[in-house]
Write an enzyme that holds these catalytic residues in place. Structure first.
Site, short mmCIF file in Angstrom:
data_model
loop_
_atom_site.label_atom_id
_atom_site.label_comp_id
_atom_site.label_asym_id
_atom_site.label_seq_id
_atom_site.Cartn_x
_atom_site.Cartn_y
_atom_site.Cartn_z
CG HIS A 79 4.04 2.14 -1.43
ND1 HIS A 79 2.85 2.62 -1.94
CD2 HIS A 79 3.73 1.45 -0.31
CE1 HIS A 79 1.85 2.24 -1.15
NE2 HIS A 79 2.37 1.52 -0.15
CG HIS B 59 3.14 -3.39 0.70
ND1 HIS B 59 1.80 -3.66 0.52
CD2 HIS B 59 3.20 -2.09 1.10
CE1 HIS B 59 1.09 -2.58 0.79
NE2 HIS B 59 1.92 -1.61 1.16
CD GLU B 60 6.22 -0.38 2.70
OE1 GLU B 60 6.17 0.72 2.09
OE2 GLU B 60 5.31 -0.77 3.45
#
Length: 705
Positions: free
Chosen positions: A482, A478-479
């Site tokens: 980003h 997920h990170e």
């Protein structure tokens, strides 16, 4: 102050990679004060009505100086979050009012606003690229939302509000960190921790020993708290930890960490700020810069999703209560029992435990697997490089264009990422990505982006590497989504960089998109190696994990909707009231939405840093909103996958070209339409979550129509 007097100040130096090992608390104020002074002078020059209103004179000229200030302050703030010390906190807080006041002053600068208006009315603007036009348009909107059109007295009050909001949100974060760090439970009797996995017990023993104690040390940090709640058979201990965790930073704990007055004050400030600008509420103001645009649209979305989900959530709870009663004689299932019973139910139903799976996810192998996914999808190379860091466990990764794969060479540098993965004292909990600097075409040369990727995984245990749960792996991916949004941007102007101008409710699209690869066999099999045997994840175990993918997805989804609805209704109020009224509203939301209710003494708002300190105020719904986009985007890979292989470079390149590379140079919906060729649909999200089939619900929420 002269450059000579700042020559040895690492925050003032212009470097590709900052000298983080050299930054000291005493460097913050001198560098920030000088950079504010220089940027202030540049603003005054750009605002001079005698200066022709051109892109070069206004936008580029200000970017040149303001970027140095932003980068220095970003570094100071990042260090304050990950290696917090009393000295660093004091230095950061000393400069915080000046930084807040400066940016508020810029937003309220009528002369600069008029220069932007003149630029927007010029012949140069008419001939600009769509990206530059968008930057100018967004700047004008930003000025209006910053109060520049207010009468003088109201402008002054608006500035005071902005400064105080910065102080309150910072103090909120500090209280959560300090309350979490302050709790420690030293246990001498091993029987009290019966059921806790061996590797976790060893980490507890190491932590106690580091404090000069015997036995085992349990804290409220995630690598400690979660295993106890999931595995410890001692119900009394679970209850004790749950209460400590649920009352952090509240009036029920240490008074010096109580966030109650800060919540009341912040909500009042936000409501007053929005009222000054003519908005009905803070939610109405915030949504001016988001895809949803209006609170009513968000509420309709959330309540519609709740109706689709609630029956599944009620089924999940019924199953927990049944196994709690039959297997553990828990006829009064309490919140501190939920994680424990859930893990037993998962183990029983799917014949595996999270602890068993964790043995295959060693952090070095997971990182290597993540890099392989990114390299294959987006045609880049990732390699660890030597660079100064703020902690010995931090690694710096260079992202470069792929060239001749046979020769193992890499091309030009695209960007750098700092990976800070382990929990420790003085580090904020959670996981996030921040920007050190964005990509920019500066004086004919491309400036590569630099970002920070932060997680809070369990650190290595002795000579064994860190072991990640599958949830940890999902968090890491997920990170990384980003981070990829930042480093793979091909936008040349700062004002259209991803973190500067992508709508907040679309910024989670790349991150949630990347999570999907954590469920693909070819990805997992390549990124696993048993900590003791080196064996890859067995296919049979993977199949059981896949079968359990949507285990309690109804319960998890309804909880996210509860948080989102509470946030939106709270910030939709023109007069929010005190903390007691905030808690009362939360209870009303739970009566409408929730299927599980925490005890009355539980204080969720007091540690809800997302909405009170992390930029998600009136924006927590963004996770679910963007999940519709991300699931539909991933479906583009699924639709053309062969033999289940979704690592498709040709689709990855399209995703890169239409979503990641364009940053905020156009509205997010336009980027989605360019990638998908149509409007987003909710079908993929419901399918991925196992919520496609409606289930009967005993209580229905309000109509979404």
């Amino acid at each position: 102050m002269t450059d000579a007097s700042l020559a040895d100040n690492p925050l003032f130096a212009e470097r590709d990679l900052q000298a983080f090992d050299a930054i000291r608390p005493e460097h913050i104020a001198p560098a920030i004060n000088e950079l504010i002074a220089r940027t202030r002078a540049a603003v005054e020059r750009a605002a001079d009505p005698a200066l022709p209103p051109t892109w070069d004179n206004i936008v580029d000229a200000l970017d040149d100086v303001s970027e140095r200030l932003s980068r220095a302050w970003s570094a100071a703030g990042h260090l304050n979050s990950v290696v917090n010390t009393p000295e660093l906190r004091e230095a950061y807080n000393e400069s915080l009012p000046a930084v807040s006041e400066f940016w508020t002053w810029v937003g309220l600068h009528e002369g600069l606003y008029l220069q932007y208006k003149r630029l927007a009315e010029s012949a140069e603007y008419a001939a600009m690229s769509p990206t530059r036009k968008r930057i100018v348009d967004l700047a004008l909107r930003g000025f209006r939302l910053s109060g520049v059109e207010l009468p003088p007295a109201q402008r002054e009050r608006f500035a005071d509000i902005s400064a105080r909001e910065a102080e309150v949100t910072q103090k909120f974060s500090e209280n959560v960190l300090d309350a979490t760090d302050a709790f420690a439970l030293y246990i001498e009797d091993e029987a009290e921790l019966k059921g806790v996995p061996e590797d976790v017990m060893q980490a507890f023993a190491n932590a106690a020993k580091a404090d000069g104690k015997t036995g085992w040390k349990v804290t409220l940090k995630a690598p400690s708290y979660i295993p106890v709640m999931e595995y410890c058979e001692n119900r009394e201990l679970r209850a004790k930890l749950y209460r400590a965790y649920g009352t952090r930073s509240s009036e029920l704990g240490d008074a010096k960490f109580d966030n109650s007055p800060l919540i009341t004050e912040l909500l009042a400030l936000r409501a007053e700020e929005s009222g000054l600008l003519g908005f009905a509420s803070f939610a109405h103001k915030q949504l001016q810069e988001r895809m949803a645009r209006e609170p009513e649209k968000v509420l309709t979305f959330l309540r519609d999703l709740a109706q689709r989900t609630r029956g599944h959530a009620e089924r999940d709870v019924a199953e927990l209560r049944a196994i709690g009663a039959s297997d553990f004689d828990l006829h009064d299932l309490q919140p501190w029992d939920l994680a424990f019973v859930s893990e037993r139910l998962r183990t029983q139903r799917y014949e595996y435990s999270a602890q068993e799976v964790k043995q295959y996810f060693t952090e070095p192998r997971v990182i290597a697997g993540l890099f392989e996914v990114v390299e294959r999808l987006f045609g880049v190379r990732l390699e660890t490089v030597d660079a100064p860091t703020w902690h010995e466990s931090v690694r710096v990764v260079r992202i470069a264009r792929a060239t001749d794969s046979d020769a193992g060479k890499t091309g030009d540098t695209i960007g750098h990422l700092y990976f800070d993965l382990y929990a420790r004292a003085g580090k904020q909990s959670g996981a996030w990505v921040d920007s050190d600097r964005a990509r920019r075409l500066r004086h004919g040369k491309v400036q590569s982006p630099v970002g920070f990727l932060t997680c809070n995984f369990a650190p290595p245990n002795g000579d064994k590497p860190s072991l990640l749960t599958h949830d940890d792996v999902i968090t890491l991916f997920h990170e990384m989504g980003h981070a990829l949004h930042l480093v793979l941007s091909e936008v040349d102007e700062l004002g259209a960089s991803p973190f500067a101008s992508v709508e907040w409710d679309a910024v989670e699209l790349p991150s949630q998109f990347m999570e999907n690869f954590c469920w693909e066999w070819n990805v997992l099999s390549a990124m696993t190696a048993h900590v003791d045997t080196g064996e890859a994840l067995p296919r049979a175990l993977y199949e059981r994990m896949l079968a359990a993918r949507n285990f309690q997805s109804g319960l998890q989804t309804i909880r996210q909707i509860e948080f989102s609805l509470f946030d939106m209704l709270l910030h939709q109020q023109s007069t929010p009231g005190d903390t007691a009224q905030v808690l009362a509203l939360l209870q009303e939301v739970r009566q409408e939405i929730a299927v599980l209710h925490p005890p009355a003494w539980h204080r969720l708002p007091h540690t809800f840093s997302h909405i009170f300190a992390g930029g998600y105020g009136a924006g927590y719904y963004s996770y679910k909103w963007a999940e519709v986009l991300s699931a539909d985007a991933y479906a583009a890979f699924e639709e053309v996958a062969q033999d289940g292989d979704t690592l498709l470079p040709e689709v990855g390149q399209r995703f890169l070209r239409e979503i990641l590379a364009v940053g905020g140079s156009r509205p997010a919906i336009d980027s989605f339409l360019a990638f998908r060729g149509r409007e987003p649909k909710i079908d993929a999200l419901l399918r991925h979550s196992g919520l496609s089939e409606p289930l009967a619900t005993t209580v229905t929420g309000p109509s979404s129509h």
